[in-house]
Design an enzyme around this catalytic site. Structure first.
Site, PDB file in Angstrom:
ATOM      1  N   HIS A 193      41.638  36.431  35.470  1.00 50.95           N
ATOM      2  CA  HIS A 193      42.216  36.222  36.803  1.00 50.95           C
ATOM      3  C   HIS A 193      43.018  34.927  36.889  1.00 50.95           C
ATOM      4  O   HIS A 193      43.505  34.575  37.964  1.00 50.95           O
ATOM      5  CB  HIS A 193      41.119  36.227  37.876  1.00 50.95           C
ATOM      6  CG  HIS A 193      40.652  37.606  38.233  1.00 50.95           C
ATOM      7  ND1 HIS A 193      39.354  38.023  38.078  1.00 50.95           N
ATOM      8  CD2 HIS A 193      41.329  38.677  38.718  1.00 50.95           C
ATOM      9  CE1 HIS A 193      39.249  39.292  38.462  1.00 50.95           C
ATOM     10  NE2 HIS A 193      40.436  39.707  38.851  1.00 50.95           N
ATOM     11  N   ARG A 223      36.821  47.874  46.729  1.00 51.84           N
ATOM     12  CA  ARG A 223      37.807  47.121  47.490  1.00 51.84           C
ATOM     13  C   ARG A 223      39.159  47.763  47.261  1.00 51.84           C
ATOM     14  O   ARG A 223      39.330  48.546  46.328  1.00 51.84           O
ATOM     15  CB  ARG A 223      37.837  45.671  47.048  1.00 51.84           C
ATOM     16  CG  ARG A 223      38.334  45.485  45.633  1.00 51.84           C
ATOM     17  CD  ARG A 223      38.305  44.031  45.220  1.00 51.84           C
ATOM     18  NE  ARG A 223      39.319  43.242  45.910  1.00 51.84           N
ATOM     19  CZ  ARG A 223      40.493  42.874  45.365  1.00 51.84           C
ATOM     20  NH1 ARG A 223      40.803  43.237  44.142  1.00 51.84           N
ATOM     21  NH2 ARG A 223      41.358  42.154  46.046  1.00 51.84           N
ATOM     22  N   ASN A 225      43.244  47.011  46.598  1.00 51.33           N
ATOM     23  CA  ASN A 225      44.265  46.037  46.256  1.00 51.33           C
ATOM     24  C   ASN A 225      45.596  46.778  46.344  1.00 51.33           C
ATOM     25  O   ASN A 225      45.631  48.005  46.366  1.00 51.33           O
ATOM     26  CB  ASN A 225      44.014  45.484  44.853  1.00 51.33           C
ATOM     27  CG  ASN A 225      44.803  44.211  44.614  1.00 51.33           C
ATOM     28  OD1 ASN A 225      45.399  43.638  45.532  1.00 51.33           O
ATOM     29  ND2 ASN A 225      44.818  43.768  43.373  1.00 51.33           N
ATOM     30  N   GLU A 265      45.479  50.370  44.943  1.00 40.25           N
ATOM     31  CA  GLU A 265      44.406  50.573  43.977  1.00 40.25           C
ATOM     32  C   GLU A 265      43.072  50.591  44.697  1.00 40.25           C
ATOM     33  O   GLU A 265      42.721  49.625  45.377  1.00 40.25           O
ATOM     34  CB  GLU A 265      44.387  49.436  42.954  1.00 40.25           C
ATOM     35  CG  GLU A 265      45.599  49.416  42.046  1.00 40.25           C
ATOM     36  CD  GLU A 265      45.595  48.226  41.104  1.00 40.25           C
ATOM     37  OE1 GLU A 265      46.427  48.199  40.197  1.00 40.25           O
ATOM     38  OE2 GLU A 265      44.756  47.305  41.272  1.00 40.25           O
ATOM     39  N   TYR A 316      54.361  36.951  43.094  1.00 39.38           N
ATOM     40  CA  TYR A 316      53.318  37.440  42.203  1.00 39.38           C
ATOM     41  C   TYR A 316      53.331  38.959  42.124  1.00 39.38           C
ATOM     42  O   TYR A 316      53.136  39.550  41.071  1.00 39.38           O
ATOM     43  CB  TYR A 316      51.948  36.939  42.677  1.00 39.38           C
ATOM     44  CG  TYR A 316      50.803  37.477  41.863  1.00 39.38           C
ATOM     45  CD1 TYR A 316      50.664  37.149  40.522  1.00 39.38           C
ATOM     46  CD2 TYR A 316      49.852  38.323  42.439  1.00 39.38           C
ATOM     47  CE1 TYR A 316      49.622  37.648  39.769  1.00 39.38           C
ATOM     48  CE2 TYR A 316      48.806  38.824  41.698  1.00 39.38           C
ATOM     49  CZ  TYR A 316      48.689  38.490  40.369  1.00 39.38           C
ATOM     50  OH  TYR A 316      47.656  38.983  39.629  1.00 39.38           O
ATOM     51  N   LYS A 317      53.578  39.596  43.250  1.00 41.84           N
ATOM     52  CA  LYS A 317      53.570  41.057  43.256  1.00 41.84           C
ATOM     53  C   LYS A 317      54.902  41.631  42.767  1.00 41.84           C
ATOM     54  O   LYS A 317      55.059  42.848  42.685  1.00 41.84           O
ATOM     55  CB  LYS A 317      53.217  41.570  44.652  1.00 41.84           C
ATOM     56  CG  LYS A 317      51.750  41.289  45.009  1.00 41.84           C
ATOM     57  CD  LYS A 317      51.358  41.824  46.370  1.00 41.84           C
ATOM     58  CE  LYS A 317      49.928  41.438  46.742  1.00 41.84           C
ATOM     59  NZ  LYS A 317      48.883  42.133  45.956  1.00 41.84           N
TER      60      LYS A 317
END
Lengths: 346, 319
Positions: A193, A223, A225, A265, A316-317
């Site tokens: 990470h 979760r 994402n 996700e 970042y994405k």
């Protein structure tokens, strides 16, 4: 549940699309009009019939096509599936979890009969009929993780737990959002990470790791994402960046609706009982902007989330190049009305 | 965290050694029990009078048959109730509940060789480890220390299963394990696993560290049995309630008896789940856990309420 599996592609001519049923059940990840990290973990318990949470492993209309795409990726790059030698017990745990879940929840497609360690697995959509001995690798055509991983939607990584850490020591990963199993294999939770911005300062990973180390047998967690992808491409891997990276420059005001996809996700986290390893299942769902705005609440909210997203996350994405074009296109679907709390359609 | 309770029936109780009873548990609802990893334990919930005692017991086996679990319980001299209850009151046919298995003492399957050391009742988690290693074909030695032959649970079965890989030591016959000699004989990459009396664990771990073994290669089953002590009061910051902790009860047990539901998992001071912030106290905290670091224990603003106590009269917790 008697619908057909679609014949479609996630590369070249990109014929993928969602049926109206598939749109309605899309796991829209934004529960308010803005987005920031949180340790958004909840129990992976049974959800409403027809939802992606109805069963622990979700099989949908894209199943056969996704498995065909996985086979292409693995043929070109066998390193997308790797397991360190000490993970064999975890591989069997993984096979057991998937086979028992799939056979129990989708008996029309899969069946499993077990007499002691003699198992018989049938996968009707993919035409597989395999008898084998649980625990004996020699009775399967390949190692257990690869065998069942080629038959289940979603990417999977298996984490060994030792020294108060989780180590990504095995996985089958062909539909990833720009991360590499080959690069991460053998790393621990903090190491892999490492590149994520902001979250370390928020101590998100310390808390998440503590939670995962105490994950209980039979009590999986989940979760959501998300990221965005240009073209419905499942394999957006660093290994193949040359094949898809440039697509980000092809977004125009005319093609946003068809080309730009929200990629969600559904990450489920499971304690594996025999090995004490932790399984991450990373189940990806793609939706075109033109499909997303058929739910008015989602159109409004997507526009607002993208507008207010912190620049670090935009970069970042990987959506920097086409973010403004997408916001402009989405603005037509945001009439400024308030949205209801939670992610579900109104 | 939700605490799942699995309903089980006591299918068989057997004396397996002096003062040691094995208890076989089978599910009452017909479902299979969860598979478990070698070295795992379950919490066994026993209703003794008005109290529910929840004690951790290692699973001795079996690894593959999911129709039953076996635990072994030593009749302890200064039992808080669990061990005495099992030996004096628990009977075949009794219906109780257990937690799903939890692993805090795991094999490291990267090891080139596994050195298993058990003292007395510490054999239970080591048994499942030996079974797992044997099945995987991994090299291992099992060293088992008991007082006498008769006090060694499962001794004959272990001999039968593992032959020369089993080394048995009877202290009553002046046969003791020679750690100093044993350690240098191991190939590099060996992992050591020990479960037994606390003094034995500490001694072996110290010798191994002194001999230069990496700490990541040393694994001990650290179950602190919640020992009793002086009674004291717990004040709860959020509700303002004050709860009395009796001499033979833990803070966690006392809070549960008062109807509270603080988080917990192992109830043995190992997992960290019941870590609680201390607002103030008028004495010193007696830390019996293996979770907090020495610095954290020194600082005195955290306590593991499943095993640790107060030497003083009142402690205020952020609960």
């Amino acid at each position: 549940m008697n619908r057909e599996f679609k014949k479609e592609t996630f590369r070249d001519d990109y014929t993928f699309f969602n049926s109206p049923h598939s749109i309605r059940r899309f796991p829209f990840p934004f529960w308010e009009d803005k987005y920031m990290y949180s340790v958004n973990i909840e129990p992976h318990t049974k959800g409403p019939a027809g939802s992606v949470y109805e069963f622990p492993i979700d099989i949908n209309e894209h199943y056969v096509a996704e498995m065909e795409d996985r086979a292409i990726v693995l043929k070109e790059d066998p390193l997308r599936c790797q397991a360190l030698p000490h993970m064999m017990l975890a591989q069997w745990d993984f096979l057991e979890l998937l086979m028992t879940s799939m056979a129990r929840d989708y008996p029309q497609w899969f069946s499993l009969t077990a007499e002691g360690s003699r198992w018989h697995w049938i996968n009707r959509p993919l035409g597989i009929d395999q008898k084998f001995t649980f625990g004996d690798v020699g009775t399967l055509p390949c190692e257990p993780m690869e065998f069942i991983g080629r038959q289940c939607q979603g990417d999977f990584s298996l984490q060994d737990q030792r020294d108060g850490q989780l180590w990504m020591d095995a996985g089958i990963v062909t539909t990833q959002a720009d991360w590499s199993l080959d690069f991460d294999v053998g790393m621990n939770f903090m190491e892999w990470h490492g590149p994520v911005p902001l979250a370390h300062d928020m101590r998100v990973f310390d808390r998440a790791l503590k939670f995962l180390l105490n994950l209980q047998i039979g009590q999986p967690a989940r979760r959501l994402n998300w990221t965005m992808t240009v073209n419905p491409r499942l394999d957006t891997s660093p290994e193949n960046y040359t094949k898809w990276g440039a697509d980000r420059a092809t977004v125009t005001p005319e093609n946003v609706g068809d080309k730009v996809h929200l990629r969600v996700e559904l990450q489920a986290l499971w304690r594996l009982p025999r090995s004490n390893a932790v399984l991450f299942s990373i189940r990806g769902y793609l939706i075109k902007m033109s499909e997303l705005v058929t739910v008015p609440k989602w159109g409004r909210r997507m526009h607002r989330v993208l507008k207010s997203l912190p620049q670090e996350l935009v970069d970042y994405k990987g959506i920097t190049r086409y973010r403004d074009t997408t916001i402009e296109w989405l603005s037509k679907y945001d009439d400024g009305l308030p949205t209801s709390p939670g992610g579900a359609p109104d | 965290m939700t605490h799942v309770e699995i309903p089980v029936r006591v299918a068989r109780i057997e004396m397996v050694a002096d003062r040691i009873k094995s208890v076989r548990l089978m599910r009452t609802d017909g479902l299979p029990l969860p598979a478990f990893s070698a070295g795992s334990h379950v919490l066994v919930h026993l209703r003794a009078g008005s109290r529910t005692i929840k004690n951790p017991y290692s699973l001795a086996g079996p690894l593959h048959d999911t129709s039953w679990y076996e635990i072994a319980v030593l009749k302890a001299e200064n039992s808080r109730g669990g061990s005495r209850f099992v030996h004096e009151q628990l009977h075949e046919g009794a219906q109780i509940t257990i937690s799903p298995p939890v692993s805090l003492f795991s094999l490291d399957l990267r090891a080139r060789k596994h050195l298993l050391i058990a003292g007395g009742i510490g054999i239970t988690p080591i048994m499942s480890m030996a079974a797992q290693l044997s099945e995987l074909g991994a090299p291992f030695e099992l060293h088992y220390c008991t007082r006498t032959h008769a006090s060694g649970a499962y001794l004959d079965a272990l001999k039968e299963a593992y032959g020369s890989r089993l080394h048995h030591y009877e202290s009553a016959r002046a046969r003791r394990i020679d750690i100093e000699r044993l350690l240098p004989q191991q190939p590099l990459g060996t992992h050591l696993y020990i479960c037994g009396p606390q003094a034995m664990i500490e001694d072996v771990m110290r010798q191994a560290r002194d001999a230069g073994w990496p700490t990541q290669h040393l694994h001990a089953e650290h179950f602190a049995a919640p020992s009793g002590g002086h009674p004291f009061d717990v004040k709860l910051l959020k509700s303002g309630r004050t709860i009395h902790v009796k001499e033979d009860e833990s803070i966690l047990q006392s809070l549960e008896d008062a109807g509270l539901t603080p988080p917990y998992l192992c109830r043995g001071g190992a997992c960290g789940q019941c870590e609680t912030s201390v607002a103030s106290c008028d004495g010193s905290i007696l830390h019996f856990d293996h979770y907090l670091s020495d610095e954290e224990k020194q600082a005195g603003n955290k306590i593991m309420i499943c095993v640790s106590r107060l030497k003083g009269s009142r402690i205020t917790l952020d609960l």
